[in-house]
Design a protein around this motif. Structure first.
Motif, PDB file in Angstrom:
ATOM      1  N   UNK A 146       2.687  -6.314 -12.743  1.00 17.39           N
ATOM      2  CA  UNK A 146       2.467  -5.299 -13.779  1.00 17.39           C
ATOM      3  C   UNK A 146       3.245  -4.029 -13.487  1.00 17.39           C
ATOM      4  N   UNK A 147       3.441  -3.728 -12.204  1.00 20.06           N
ATOM      5  CA  UNK A 147       4.243  -2.568 -11.832  1.00 20.06           C
ATOM      6  C   UNK A 147       5.691  -2.759 -12.271  1.00 20.06           C
ATOM      7  N   UNK A 148       6.181  -3.990 -12.203  1.00 18.79           N
ATOM      8  CA  UNK A 148       7.532  -4.274 -12.690  1.00 18.79           C
ATOM      9  C   UNK A 148       7.634  -4.099 -14.201  1.00 18.79           C
ATOM     10  N   UNK A 149       6.515  -4.227 -14.904  1.00 18.09           N
ATOM     11  CA  UNK A 149       6.490  -4.031 -16.354  1.00 18.09           C
ATOM     12  C   UNK A 149       6.162  -2.576 -16.707  1.00 18.09           C
ATOM     13  N   UNK A 150       6.250  -1.676 -15.723  1.00 13.24           N
ATOM     14  CA  UNK A 150       5.975  -0.238 -15.883  1.00 13.24           C
ATOM     15  C   UNK A 150       4.519   0.057 -16.241  1.00 13.24           C
ATOM     16  N   UNK A 151       3.617  -0.767 -15.780  1.00  9.06           N
ATOM     17  CA  UNK A 151       2.181  -0.507 -15.921  1.00  9.06           C
ATOM     18  C   UNK A 151       1.676  -0.137 -14.533  1.00  9.06           C
ATOM     19  N   UNK A 152       1.387   1.140 -14.349  1.00 10.80           N
ATOM     20  CA  UNK A 152       0.992   1.649 -13.043  1.00 10.80           C
ATOM     21  C   UNK A 152      -0.522   1.549 -12.916  1.00 10.80           C
ATOM     22  N   UNK A 153      -0.965   0.876 -11.868  1.00 10.42           N
ATOM     23  CA  UNK A 153      -2.393   0.756 -11.584  1.00 10.42           C
ATOM     24  C   UNK A 153      -2.718   1.675 -10.418  1.00 10.42           C
ATOM     25  N   UNK A 154      -3.687   2.525 -10.601  1.00  8.91           N
ATOM     26  CA  UNK A 154      -4.079   3.464  -9.554  1.00  8.91           C
ATOM     27  C   UNK A 154      -5.421   3.032  -9.003  1.00  8.91           C
ATOM     28  N   UNK A 155      -5.475   2.806  -7.700  1.00  7.57           N
ATOM     29  CA  UNK A 155      -6.725   2.389  -7.078  1.00  7.57           C
ATOM     30  C   UNK A 155      -7.723   3.528  -7.118  1.00  7.57           C
ATOM     31  N   UNK A 156      -8.986   3.179  -7.105  1.00  7.46           N
ATOM     32  CA  UNK A 156     -10.050   4.185  -7.133  1.00  7.46           C
ATOM     33  C   UNK A 156      -9.959   5.082  -5.918  1.00  7.46           C
ATOM     34  N   UNK A 157     -10.075   6.379  -6.136  1.00  5.60           N
ATOM     35  CA  UNK A 157     -10.073   7.335  -5.045  1.00  5.60           C
ATOM     36  C   UNK A 157      -8.690   7.722  -4.569  1.00  5.60           C
TER      37      UNK A 157
END
Length: 180
Positions: free
Chosen positions: A128-139
């Motif tokens: 998903x990061x390669x598709x420019x969807x940034x996931x931010x972990x909690x905290x």
């Protein structure tokens, strides 16, 4: 009780007796059984008791809990990444949430590879990061300290002093060129 026509309010004897006392029924019109019942009353007063008929329901069937694989992936996603900073846009019919994109990518990668769940979960995040969807972990901080963009490290005061120095140097060059 004289006017009551329901059997559950008093016995028939008490109703006839009360009708005779009130004068609705004359003594000549009393029923034949009235004198016998008055002379030999029952040991227990006959009461109206509604029969409790139990409706025997069918055997209580336990409904098995339904868990889909997607639900388990969603639960792990929300546990690790949270709901995210973007709200769900419900007025758009074609809106796909980040979680749903993650689940779709997870099932796609699962059908293509034989990785275990934790490795597949990490690979889905990378895909998903390669598709420019940034996931931010909690905290986690919004912008990490080791940012790749040096412009983000600059301070406003530094930028203003650099700009002032460039304006001053341009002014000195123009003054030198205008001297005869």
């Amino acid at each position: 009780m004289a006017g009551s026509r329901l059997e559950k309010f008093g016995t028939i004897f008490t109703r006839i007796r009360d009708l005779m006392r009130s004068g609705v029924i004359q003594a000549a019109e009393k029923p034949i059984w009235y004198d016998v019942y008055e002379a030999f009353p029952p040991k227990r007063d006959p009461l109206y008791v509604k029969q409790h008929t139990r409706v025997c329901p069918k055997k209580q069937e336990t409904v098995p809990e339904i868990f889909y694989i997607e639900d388990q992936v969603r639960a792990k996603f929300y546990q690790q990444y949270g709901t995210g900073s973007w709200p769900h846009v419900l007025f758009k019919s074609d809106f796909v949430s980040t979680c749903q994109r993650f689940v779709d990518k997870y099932t796609e990668l699962k059908s293509q590879s034989d990785l275990d769940e934790s490795a597949l979960f990490e690979e889905t995040g990378k895909a998903l990061l390669l598709q420019n969807i940034v996931l931010r972990k909690r905290g986690a901080p919004v912008v990490s300290a080791d940012s790749k963009d040096p412009v983000l490290k600059m301070k406003l005061t530094d930028m203003l002093t650099e700009q002032q120095q460039s304006i001053n140097s341009d002014c000195e060059k123009t003054v030198e060129h205008t001297k005869p």
